[in-house]
Design a protein around this motif. Sequence first.
Motif, mmCIF file in Angstrom:
data_model
loop_
_atom_site.group_PDB
_atom_site.id
_atom_site.type_symbol
_atom_site.label_atom_id
_atom_site.label_comp_id
_atom_site.label_asym_id
_atom_site.label_seq_id
_atom_site.Cartn_x
_atom_site.Cartn_y
_atom_site.Cartn_z
ATOM 1 N N GLU A 103 0.930 -1.225 0.095
ATOM 2 C CA GLU A 103 -0.129 -0.024 0.102
ATOM 3 C C GLU A 103 0.637 1.138 0.092
ATOM 4 O OE1 GLU A 103 -2.497 -0.462 3.455
ATOM 5 O OE2 GLU A 103 -3.942 -1.343 2.124
ATOM 6 N N ARG A 104 2.047 1.156 0.317
ATOM 7 C CA ARG A 104 3.052 2.369 0.355
ATOM 8 C C ARG A 104 4.514 1.681 0.652
ATOM 9 N NH1 ARG A 104 5.966 5.140 4.069
ATOM 10 N NH2 ARG A 104 5.080 4.042 5.718
ATOM 11 N N ALA A 105 5.289 2.163 -0.270
ATOM 12 C CA ALA A 105 7.003 1.619 -0.188
ATOM 13 C C ALA A 105 7.755 2.906 -0.225
ATOM 14 C CB ALA A 105 7.016 0.822 -1.447
ATOM 15 N N GLY A 106 8.345 3.122 0.872
ATOM 16 C CA GLY A 106 9.110 4.342 1.000
ATOM 17 C C GLY A 106 10.328 4.346 -0.165
ATOM 18 N N PRO A 107 10.803 5.394 -0.362
ATOM 19 C CA PRO A 107 12.106 5.470 -1.395
ATOM 20 C C PRO A 107 13.171 4.428 -1.145
ATOM 21 C CG PRO A 107 11.522 7.553 -0.642
ATOM 22 C CD PRO A 107 10.753 6.753 0.138
ATOM 23 N N LEU A 108 13.737 3.790 -2.160
ATOM 24 C CA LEU A 108 14.729 2.605 -2.101
ATOM 25 C C LEU A 108 14.271 1.453 -1.285
ATOM 26 C CD1 LEU A 108 17.907 4.875 -2.126
ATOM 27 C CD2 LEU A 108 16.821 3.829 -3.921
ATOM 28 N N THR A 109 13.137 1.123 -1.333
ATOM 29 C CA THR A 109 12.614 -0.042 -0.894
ATOM 30 C C THR A 109 12.931 -1.153 -1.867
ATOM 31 O OG1 THR A 109 10.768 0.764 0.638
ATOM 32 C CG2 THR A 109 10.501 -1.526 0.336
ATOM 33 N N THR A 110 13.847 -2.130 -1.525
ATOM 34 C CA THR A 110 14.193 -3.241 -2.541
ATOM 35 C C THR A 110 14.395 -4.555 -1.854
ATOM 36 O OG1 THR A 110 16.614 -2.783 -1.898
ATOM 37 C CG2 THR A 110 15.653 -1.502 -4.023
ATOM 38 N N ILE A 111 14.471 -5.631 -2.927
ATOM 39 C CA ILE A 111 14.651 -6.880 -2.304
ATOM 40 C C ILE A 111 16.188 -7.070 -2.464
ATOM 41 C CG2 ILE A 111 14.246 -9.347 -3.140
ATOM 42 C CD1 ILE A 111 11.822 -8.561 -4.493
ATOM 43 N N GLN A 112 16.731 -7.587 -1.363
ATOM 44 C CA GLN A 112 18.134 -7.969 -1.225
ATOM 45 C C GLN A 112 18.310 -9.209 -0.587
ATOM 46 O OE1 GLN A 112 20.348 -5.908 -2.581
ATOM 47 N NE2 GLN A 112 18.956 -4.307 -2.872
ATOM 48 N N ASP A 113 19.488 -9.980 -1.285
ATOM 49 C CA ASP A 113 19.903 -11.156 -0.457
ATOM 50 C C ASP A 113 21.300 -11.047 -0.243
ATOM 51 O OD1 ASP A 113 21.282 -11.772 -2.787
ATOM 52 O OD2 ASP A 113 19.898 -13.354 -3.487
ATOM 53 N N LEU A 149 19.122 -5.115 -12.415
ATOM 54 C CA LEU A 149 19.228 -6.460 -12.356
ATOM 55 C C LEU A 149 18.366 -6.906 -11.050
ATOM 56 C CD1 LEU A 149 22.738 -7.562 -12.935
ATOM 57 C CD2 LEU A 149 20.605 -8.230 -14.203
ATOM 58 N N GLY A 150 17.883 -7.907 -10.879
ATOM 59 C CA GLY A 150 17.403 -8.462 -9.708
ATOM 60 C C GLY A 150 16.052 -7.970 -9.280
ATOM 61 N N GLY A 151 15.656 -8.534 -7.995
ATOM 62 C CA GLY A 151 14.365 -7.931 -7.338
ATOM 63 C C GLY A 151 13.309 -8.088 -8.319
ATOM 64 N N LEU A 152 12.538 -6.992 -8.344
ATOM 65 C CA LEU A 152 11.156 -7.003 -9.182
ATOM 66 C C LEU A 152 11.485 -6.137 -10.363
ATOM 67 C CD1 LEU A 152 8.350 -8.021 -9.229
ATOM 68 C CD2 LEU A 152 7.772 -5.724 -8.253
ATOM 69 N N GLU A 153 11.776 -6.668 -11.538
ATOM 70 C CA GLU A 153 12.039 -5.661 -12.590
ATOM 71 C C GLU A 153 13.531 -4.911 -12.384
ATOM 72 O OE1 GLU A 153 8.495 -3.764 -13.476
ATOM 73 O OE2 GLU A 153 7.475 -5.541 -13.868
ATOM 74 N N GLY A 154 14.345 -5.351 -11.626
ATOM 75 C CA GLY A 154 15.457 -4.699 -11.244
ATOM 76 C C GLY A 154 15.211 -3.027 -10.741
ATOM 77 N N ARG A 155 14.302 -2.867 -10.033
ATOM 78 C CA ARG A 155 13.831 -1.496 -9.613
ATOM 79 C C ARG A 155 13.486 -1.793 -8.287
ATOM 80 N NH1 ARG A 155 8.348 -1.391 -8.967
ATOM 81 N NH2 ARG A 155 7.122 -2.991 -10.325
ATOM 82 N N ALA A 156 13.375 -0.501 -7.702
ATOM 83 C CA ALA A 156 12.695 -0.238 -6.369
ATOM 84 C C ALA A 156 11.214 -0.644 -6.237
ATOM 85 C CB ALA A 156 13.005 1.221 -5.670
ATOM 86 N N GLN A 186 18.959 -12.841 -5.981
ATOM 87 C CA GLN A 186 17.695 -11.791 -5.873
ATOM 88 C C GLN A 186 18.038 -10.391 -5.855
ATOM 89 O OE1 GLN A 186 14.918 -14.011 -3.060
ATOM 90 N NE2 GLN A 186 13.983 -14.897 -4.772
ATOM 91 N N SER A 187 19.306 -10.049 -5.197
ATOM 92 C CA SER A 187 19.647 -8.863 -5.114
ATOM 93 C C SER A 187 19.109 -7.614 -5.922
ATOM 94 C CB SER A 187 21.044 -8.707 -4.411
ATOM 95 O OG SER A 187 21.149 -9.183 -3.160
ATOM 96 N N THR A 188 18.612 -6.680 -5.639
ATOM 97 C CA THR A 188 18.187 -5.671 -6.481
ATOM 98 C C THR A 188 19.467 -4.656 -6.909
ATOM 99 O OG1 THR A 188 16.004 -5.725 -5.791
ATOM 100 C CG2 THR A 188 16.572 -3.696 -7.295
ATOM 101 N N SER A 189 19.684 -4.541 -7.842
ATOM 102 C CA SER A 189 20.762 -3.460 -8.496
ATOM 103 C C SER A 189 19.952 -2.636 -9.145
ATOM 104 C CB SER A 189 22.043 -4.053 -9.048
ATOM 105 O OG SER A 189 22.650 -2.971 -9.612
#
Length: 296
Positions: A4-14, A135-142, A127-130
Motif C-alpha cells: 500500500e506504500r513503499a518508501g524510497p529505495l525499498t528493494t529486495i536484497q539477499d 538487475l534482480g528483485g522485481l524488474e530490477g527496480r525499487a 535476487q538482490s536488486t541493483s
Amino acid sequence: MLFERAGPLTTIQDAGRFGYLGAGISASGPMDQRAYRRAGVWAGATGGGGLEFTQAGLDLVVAEGACDAGWDGGDFVLAVNDRLLDWPGSAHLQEGDRLSIRPGAHGNYGYLRFGGRIDVPEALGSQSTSTRARLGGLEGRALRTGDVLTVSGEGKGRRPASVVPMEAGDVRFIWGIHADFFAGDLRVRFNGAPFRITRTLDRMGVRLQDESKVFEGASILSLVSEPVLPGDIQILGDGTPIVLMRDHQPTGGYPRIGTIIAADLDRFAQMRPGTPVVFAPVTVDHAHQLLRRAAP
C-alpha cells in the motif's frame, strides 16, 4: 503481499551477487548485513531474499495465505493491525493483516524477512536488486505502491535473534593504497578529525562534510581508474570525501585514502545525516580479529 506504500529505495536484497565486478556489476546486498541476517533468524527464513527499506518505512497487506515474518535493523516503529510490536521482533501474519513500519530514533535501513522464499527470479545467481544495473528483485527496480509479491513455502520456525545495541565510537579503517599520495601531516589530521554525514547518501555512496577542512587544497585531482570496494574512502578533486557503499561503481579515478573495515561498515551505513564521524586506523590483522568477533 500487496504494498500500500513503499518508501524510497525499498528493494529486495539477499546476501549479494558476487564475482561480476569485472563486468561492471557490484555485489549489492544489504547495507547492514548483520541486521539482515538477524531478521532472517527472527523469521525462521529458509531462503535468501528479504525487503530492505529506508527511513520512510512501508505499509503492506497480506493479500492471501499466511507467513512468519521477522524484522531488524536501525530503529523503527512497527505495527500489525495498528497494534505496536517490539522492534526488532517477529510475528505470524494471517491473511488480511496489515503491517506498517514508520521511522524511529536512529538508523537508515531496516529489514523485513519471511519464513518462506520471496518468489522472484534470480539474476546472475542472486535476487538482490541493483537499480544501477537494472538487475534482480522485481524488474530490477525499487518497489512501489501497488506491487504484489508472493512468498512461497514455509519457514523453519520463528526464534529470537541476539538484540544488538546501537554502537558508538570511532569508525575504524585501514590505510588505502593511495594513502601515501597524501602529505604526512594531512594523514595525521585525518586520523581523529571530525567529519559529518550529509544528506547526500544512497546505496552507492555517502558524502561527508569535511568540518576541519582536512582535504581543503589537496592537489591530487584524479588517477587512472582502478577497481573499488565497499567502504573505500574516496577523495574527490574538490577535496570532498565520499565513502563507497554496496552499489558502488566498479572503478574509480580518485585517490582512496582508506577503507572502512567490514566490522564497522554496517554501523556506518546506519548513521543518519548530521551524525558526526571520526575515523581511527587499525591494522589488517586487527580488522580480521574484529570481523570474527562481530560475526554473525
